[in-house]
Write a protein that holds these residues in place. Sequence first.
Motif, PDB file in Angstrom:
ATOM      1  N   ASN A 132       0.955  -1.172   0.122  1.00 44.92           N
ATOM      2  CA  ASN A 132       0.093   0.025   0.062  1.00 44.92           C
ATOM      3  C   ASN A 132       0.940   1.483   0.051  1.00 44.92           C
ATOM      4  OD1 ASN A 132       0.797   0.279   2.753  1.00 44.92           O
ATOM      5  ND2 ASN A 132      -1.043  -0.513   3.524  1.00 44.92           N
ATOM      6  N   ALA A 133       0.349   2.323  -0.129  1.00 46.23           N
ATOM      7  CA  ALA A 133       0.977   3.764  -0.140  1.00 46.23           C
ATOM      8  C   ALA A 133       1.729   3.926   1.073  1.00 46.23           C
ATOM      9  CB  ALA A 133      -0.005   4.786  -0.407  1.00 46.23           C
ATOM     10  N   HIS A 134       1.520   3.234   2.245  1.00 50.19           N
ATOM     11  CA  HIS A 134       2.231   3.363   3.436  1.00 50.19           C
ATOM     12  C   HIS A 134       3.532   2.541   3.433  1.00 50.19           C
ATOM     13  CE1 HIS A 134      -1.529   4.703   6.169  1.00 50.19           C
ATOM     14  NE2 HIS A 134      -1.224   5.588   4.903  1.00 50.19           N
ATOM     15  N   ASP A 156       6.088  -7.127  13.017  1.00 51.32           N
ATOM     16  CA  ASP A 156       5.200  -6.174  12.669  1.00 51.32           C
ATOM     17  C   ASP A 156       4.252  -6.794  11.569  1.00 51.32           C
ATOM     18  OD1 ASP A 156       6.467  -4.234  14.031  1.00 51.32           O
ATOM     19  OD2 ASP A 156       7.761  -3.549  12.324  1.00 51.32           O
ATOM     20  N   ARG A 157       2.944  -6.351  11.495  1.00 53.66           N
ATOM     21  CA  ARG A 157       2.060  -6.936  10.806  1.00 53.66           C
ATOM     22  C   ARG A 157       1.031  -6.109  10.318  1.00 53.66           C
ATOM     23  NH1 ARG A 157       5.358  -9.920   9.984  1.00 53.66           N
ATOM     24  NH2 ARG A 157       5.387 -12.320  10.120  1.00 53.66           N
ATOM     25  N   PRO A 158       1.038  -5.667   8.935  1.00 53.76           N
ATOM     26  CA  PRO A 158       1.852  -6.141   8.040  1.00 53.76           C
ATOM     27  C   PRO A 158       3.428  -5.516   8.096  1.00 53.76           C
ATOM     28  CG  PRO A 158       0.569  -4.340   6.976  1.00 53.76           C
ATOM     29  CD  PRO A 158       0.050  -4.457   8.494  1.00 53.76           C
ATOM     30  N   PRO A 159       4.414  -6.487   7.506  1.00 55.13           N
ATOM     31  CA  PRO A 159       5.590  -5.894   7.333  1.00 55.13           C
ATOM     32  C   PRO A 159       5.601  -4.524   6.685  1.00 55.13           C
ATOM     33  CG  PRO A 159       5.665  -8.300   6.768  1.00 55.13           C
ATOM     34  CD  PRO A 159       4.185  -7.837   6.911  1.00 55.13           C
ATOM     35  N   ASN A 160       6.613  -3.589   7.041  1.00 55.46           N
ATOM     36  CA  ASN A 160       6.714  -2.253   6.415  1.00 55.46           C
ATOM     37  C   ASN A 160       7.905  -2.068   5.972  1.00 55.46           C
ATOM     38  OD1 ASN A 160       7.180   0.965   6.818  1.00 55.46           O
ATOM     39  ND2 ASN A 160       5.016   0.720   6.266  1.00 55.46           N
ATOM     40  N   LEU A 161       8.215  -1.498   4.423  1.00 58.43           N
ATOM     41  CA  LEU A 161       9.388  -1.456   3.972  1.00 58.43           C
ATOM     42  C   LEU A 161      10.248  -0.246   4.405  1.00 58.43           C
ATOM     43  CD1 LEU A 161       8.508  -2.211   0.324  1.00 58.43           C
ATOM     44  CD2 LEU A 161      10.147  -3.338   1.824  1.00 58.43           C
ATOM     45  N   ARG A 167      14.761   1.247  10.206  1.00 56.84           N
ATOM     46  CA  ARG A 167      15.001   0.870  11.528  1.00 56.84           C
ATOM     47  C   ARG A 167      15.781  -0.384  11.573  1.00 56.84           C
ATOM     48  NH1 ARG A 167      10.076   1.822  15.508  1.00 56.84           N
ATOM     49  NH2 ARG A 167      11.906   1.301  17.002  1.00 56.84           N
ATOM     50  N   ASP A 168      15.888  -1.217  10.623  1.00 54.30           N
ATOM     51  CA  ASP A 168      16.744  -2.691  10.727  1.00 54.30           C
ATOM     52  C   ASP A 168      17.837  -2.368  10.079  1.00 54.30           C
ATOM     53  OD1 ASP A 168      17.407  -5.181  10.354  1.00 54.30           O
ATOM     54  OD2 ASP A 168      15.377  -5.923  10.412  1.00 54.30           O
TER      55      ASP A 168
END
Length: 294
Positions: A132-134, A156-161, A167-168
């Motif tokens: 999605n756009a987030h 995190d669900r859903p994973p966020n790019l 952060r990773d």
Amino acid sequence: MPSDTVREDIRTFLTSRRARLTPAEAGLPDIGGKRRVSGLRRAEVAQLAAISVEYYTRLERGNVRGVSDEILDALAAALRLDDVERAHLVALVRAANAPHRLPERDGGASHVRPSLQQILDAMTGAAAFVRNAHLDILATNRLARALYREALDTDDRPPNLARFVFRDPRSRRFYRDWDGIAHDAAGSLRTEAARTPADTDLADLIDELASVSDGFAERWEAHDVDHYRSGRQRFHHPDAGDLDLDYDALEVPADPGLTLVTYTLSAAAPHAAAFLRLAEASADTRRDDGSCHR
């Protein structure tokens, strides 16, 4: 996003765009003397846009009520805005003029239609996912799960790019052009924030990233906007090694706010053998439920 915030975004966007342009780059004569501002003066932007200094000053302060498309085109030309930047300016102006209108798209959609998952599953030679756009990854195919397994390895669900990028620490190894993908991620979120100013979930994500990542905060303050559309992404996969993959990001017309992202490689490309091994390894794994959960 309150209207005062939108006006401030217009101000900072326009000032940042004129600050990056020199008179020579804008085609203006060098009249010498010490300049007290970085880049173009307001009067110079007004001259290039064929409007009065007073009117441009009003626009730069976020007072954009009644501004015409012709004026926006003139400003875009004066400031050498590209298509993405011009669209961003238009979105900010729309938000300032209609601060209470509900968003026309659900940039934070949380699921995909079954038929979209079927399309992903049918793409066996490409790594593909829907976001999605987030920048939440909502659905993947088997090869995308293998390619992006570190980004998907999260609670995190859903994973966020964006969270993965900023952060990773594994993202700095995974993306060989980390600066490029960080610029794209921050620019994509800023573009979406202008489109959907009332989206509190997006605002919360931006606040979170700005509070924990100096890299994100610096890029956010630069007011650069971008679209992740097509090109080549350079990865370093923990199992397959270096992979230079062609990517395409295709908006899903039936689901505004959703984007299908694919990664492919020609058979003659330098990393074709490594990509094929990754595909073969992913095909050997047990079929899961098709979601991005591991």
